[in-house]
Design a protein around this motif. Structure first.
Motif, PDB file in Angstrom:
ATOM      1  N   VAL A  13       6.110   4.248   1.177  1.00 52.43           N
ATOM      2  CA  VAL A  13       6.774   5.468   1.669  1.00 52.43           C
ATOM      3  C   VAL A  13       7.589   5.144   2.918  1.00 52.43           C
ATOM      4  N   SER A  71       4.860  14.025  -2.605  1.00 49.75           N
ATOM      5  CA  SER A  71       4.877  14.434  -4.015  1.00 49.75           C
ATOM      6  C   SER A  71       5.849  13.573  -4.822  1.00 49.75           C
ATOM      7  N   TYR A  72       5.657  13.582  -6.112  1.00 51.37           N
ATOM      8  CA  TYR A  72       6.553  12.849  -7.001  1.00 51.37           C
ATOM      9  C   TYR A  72       7.977  13.398  -6.898  1.00 51.37           C
ATOM     10  N   LEU A 129       3.616  11.818   6.240  1.00 52.06           N
ATOM     11  CA  LEU A 129       3.707  11.271   4.881  1.00 52.06           C
ATOM     12  C   LEU A 129       3.610   9.745   4.855  1.00 52.06           C
ATOM     13  N   GLU A 168       0.848  -1.179   0.000  1.00 54.57           N
ATOM     14  CA  GLU A 168       0.000   0.000   0.000  1.00 54.57           C
ATOM     15  C   GLU A 168       0.894   1.243   0.000  1.00 54.57           C
ATOM     16  N   PRO A 169       0.423   2.362  -0.573  1.00 60.02           N
ATOM     17  CA  PRO A 169       1.283   3.547  -0.730  1.00 60.02           C
ATOM     18  C   PRO A 169       2.012   4.000   0.536  1.00 60.02           C
ATOM     19  N   LYS A 170       1.342   4.063   1.668  1.00 62.01           N
ATOM     20  CA  LYS A 170       2.005   4.532   2.886  1.00 62.01           C
ATOM     21  C   LYS A 170       3.071   3.537   3.357  1.00 62.01           C
ATOM     22  N   SER A 223      -4.076  12.113   5.614  1.00 58.81           N
ATOM     23  CA  SER A 223      -4.391  12.359   4.201  1.00 58.81           C
ATOM     24  C   SER A 223      -3.214  13.007   3.465  1.00 58.81           C
ATOM     25  N   ASN A 224      -2.107  13.279   4.163  1.00 56.97           N
ATOM     26  CA  ASN A 224      -0.928  13.878   3.534  1.00 56.97           C
ATOM     27  C   ASN A 224      -0.273  12.863   2.599  1.00 56.97           C
ATOM     28  N   ASP A 225      -0.065  13.274   1.364  1.00 54.65           N
ATOM     29  CA  ASP A 225       0.611  12.424   0.391  1.00 54.65           C
ATOM     30  C   ASP A 225       1.949  13.034   0.031  1.00 54.65           C
TER      31      ASP A 225
END
Length: 168
Positions: free
Chosen positions: A18, A55-56, A45, A13-15, A51-53
């Motif tokens: 990260v 950045s690329y 992050l 999952e994205p988080k 909800s903080n994403d």
């Protein structure tokens, strides 16, 4: 200090990706320096409840600093695998072959265990078991791809296979 998140993040999952990137570059203090952010912002992050994403541009900065988790994740989403092949030149062939065998054994053992009668979903693999096995398989595929790159370099005569080179 390695980044060791407290909250559970499901593999892939994205988080979670990260959080792995933060570990790969040396933890929160290093990420704070690289991204010029406060500790609170950095933690947010990778927080699955935030909800903080990221950045690329920040993902790119972490990748340049040595984090490969995002590249691996994006490659998998695109139907492939990511392997930093420049590492193949420095790889010790015997250690690499041994690691590939160990990872293969772990992957098979995890799959067999998840199918066993005493597991959560006897005879099938449930979502959580699949995530756990995917993590092992991704590690195994990375090792196998590195092993392939090393063999290709040897076959092309680009890498010495002398005992001195094997010690690297």
């Amino acid at each position: 200090m390695a980044f060791n998140p407290v909250k559970e993040r499901r593999y892939g999952e994205p988080k979670e990706v990260v959080a792995r990137m933060f570990e790969e570059v040396g933890g929160i203090p290093e990420v704070m320096k690289l991204l010029e952010l406060s500790r609170t912002r950095v933690y947010a992050l990778a927080d699955p409840d935030s909800s903080n994403d990221i950045s690329y541009a920040r993902i790119a900065r972490l990748t340049e600093a040595g984090a490969t988790a995002a590249a691996q994740h994006l490659a998998a989403l695109a139907g492939g695998i990511f392997v930093p092949v420049e590492k193949a030149d420095d790889a010790n062939w015997l250690a690499l072959a041994g690691e590939a065998s160990r990872r293969n054994a772990r992957n098979i053992a995890a799959l067999m265990e998840s199918l066993g009668e005493t597991e959560r979903s006897p005879g099938e693999v449930d979502q959580q078991e699949a995530r756990e096995i995917l993590k092992l398989l991704d590690e195994q595929l990375g090792t196998l791809a590195l092993q392939r790159a090393k063999l290709a370099a040897i076959a092309a005569g680009e890498v010495s296979t002398s005992p001195a080179a094997a010690d690297r």
